[in-house]
Design a protein around this motif. Sequence first.
Motif, PDB file in Angstrom:
ATOM      1  N   THR A  77       0.830  -1.208   0.000  1.00  0.00           N
ATOM      2  CA  THR A  77       0.000   0.000   0.000  1.00  0.00           C
ATOM      3  C   THR A  77       0.863   1.257   0.000  1.00  0.00           C
ATOM      4  OG1 THR A  77      -1.789  -1.131   1.185  1.00  0.00           O
ATOM      5  CG2 THR A  77      -1.733   1.273   1.361  1.00  0.00           C
ATOM      6  N   THR A  81       0.384   5.270  -1.406  1.00  0.00           N
ATOM      7  CA  THR A  81       0.411   6.447  -0.539  1.00  0.00           C
ATOM      8  C   THR A  81       1.517   7.402  -0.973  1.00  0.00           C
ATOM      9  OG1 THR A  81      -0.373   5.060   1.277  1.00  0.00           O
ATOM     10  CG2 THR A  81       0.528   7.214   1.859  1.00  0.00           C
ATOM     11  N   GLY A 181      -0.647   9.621   5.405  1.00  0.00           N
ATOM     12  CA  GLY A 181      -2.073   9.573   5.089  1.00  0.00           C
ATOM     13  C   GLY A 181      -2.808  10.770   5.659  1.00  0.00           C
ATOM     14  N   TRP A 192      -7.919   9.791   2.440  1.00  0.00           N
ATOM     15  CA  TRP A 192      -6.740   9.344   1.678  1.00  0.00           C
ATOM     16  C   TRP A 192      -7.137   8.321   0.626  1.00  0.00           C
ATOM     17  CZ3 TRP A 192      -3.563   5.584  -0.042  1.00  0.00           C
ATOM     18  CH2 TRP A 192      -3.778   4.271   0.422  1.00  0.00           C
ATOM     19  N   VAL A 211      -9.710   0.378  -1.391  1.00  0.00           N
ATOM     20  CA  VAL A 211      -9.240   0.881  -0.099  1.00  0.00           C
ATOM     21  C   VAL A 211     -10.396   0.640   0.865  1.00  0.00           C
ATOM     22  CG1 VAL A 211      -8.295   2.856   1.144  1.00  0.00           C
ATOM     23  CG2 VAL A 211      -7.870   2.613  -1.309  1.00  0.00           C
ATOM     24  N   TRP A 245      -4.354   1.099   7.683  1.00  0.00           N
ATOM     25  CA  TRP A 245      -4.729   2.344   7.014  1.00  0.00           C
ATOM     26  C   TRP A 245      -3.794   2.662   5.847  1.00  0.00           C
ATOM     27  CZ3 TRP A 245      -3.984   8.067   7.781  1.00  0.00           C
ATOM     28  CH2 TRP A 245      -5.096   8.796   7.298  1.00  0.00           C
ATOM     29  N   ALA A 246      -3.289   3.872   5.772  1.00  0.00           N
ATOM     30  CA  ALA A 246      -2.463   4.285   4.628  1.00  0.00           C
ATOM     31  C   ALA A 246      -1.121   3.580   4.582  1.00  0.00           C
ATOM     32  CB  ALA A 246      -2.258   5.800   4.652  1.00  0.00           C
TER      33      ALA A 246
END
Length: 352
Positions: A77, A81, A181, A192, A211, A245-246
């Motif tokens: 990921t 980002t 993020g 994001w 996402v 997450w990000a």
Amino acid sequence: MLTAVPVVLAASLLAPNTAAPDPVRTLAQEIVASGATGVQIRTVHDGHSRSVTAGVSELDSRRPVSPTGRFRIGSATKMFTSTVVLQLVAEHRVQLDAPVEHYLPGLLPHGEEITVRMLLQHTSGLYDYTDSLPLLGPDLEKIRYQHRSPESMVALSTAKPLDFPPGSKQSYSNTNFIVLGMLIERTTGHAWGTEAAQRILRPLGLHHTSVPGDRTGIPGPHAHGYQEMNGKLVDVTDLNPSMAWAAGEIISTTADLDKFVRALAAGRLVPPDLLKQMTTPRSATEEYGLGLRTPTTTCGVRVFGHTGGIPGFQTVAFTSPDGKRRVEASVTLGRGPNFDWTRAVLDKFFCS
């Protein structure tokens, strides 16, 4: 009446099998033999793609792994980002060497010393918040379905002292990409994931990449990932990926990851000067640029991309600098693999 066998056919029947071994297929089988549940590997060489699979999609099932199945890509990921951040740099909305305090005032105790570049290259010194989460073993069940806000993950990090003075050395920390993020959201005013979708997923036609936010399942066909708990393998496919997450929440396929790394290498996502910075580590002894890993294979080929890990899944996605050779793979975990398969797949493909 017997007929004579043509000489060419007779020779082919009697000749030993001299077909060259397939190193990628052999590696896939070795990965499963060493304890993984399943594996899919996609390779592209000069426009010719092929997929290799081994193992099963789910324990207690003989259903094979699908070469088009989706999976959690974990820290791969970070490529997405960092691409969004570098696009904001190209738009003059973010400066690489500006302090984080400028964009996120009050977030970090050392926000005046830590720059955006340091976050991207893991030289900030921020403690990795995942070291405070029970991601391995039976304690995973305590947090598996919990929502985690980016603020709470940064708080886990800043509750600890810096690992080292900002900019003095490099050490991988997921906290860096949680902060990135948050920077994306503060700069754009959008989530994001929304920015990633608008800037990357939709323009490249990554229709099987998502996402997920707080969505706990994997949509569409997919192999299941497992983790050992109290001596038994537990299916951990479903979880709340907000814990990553990000830094690691995206779901994708090998084909979509291939589209992404191909576009990145071709300069379709960030300008050439910024792509050069993304793919250039600080020194010859390091293997991380700005949001990208830059390992060198045993045969001396330097590639760029990223690895990824999240409970139940491990990922690789790498390309040669010219984009002509690319490899993407997903391994669904069981009690293995018990060797560094990510390095092995790079060597088997780029050195063969």
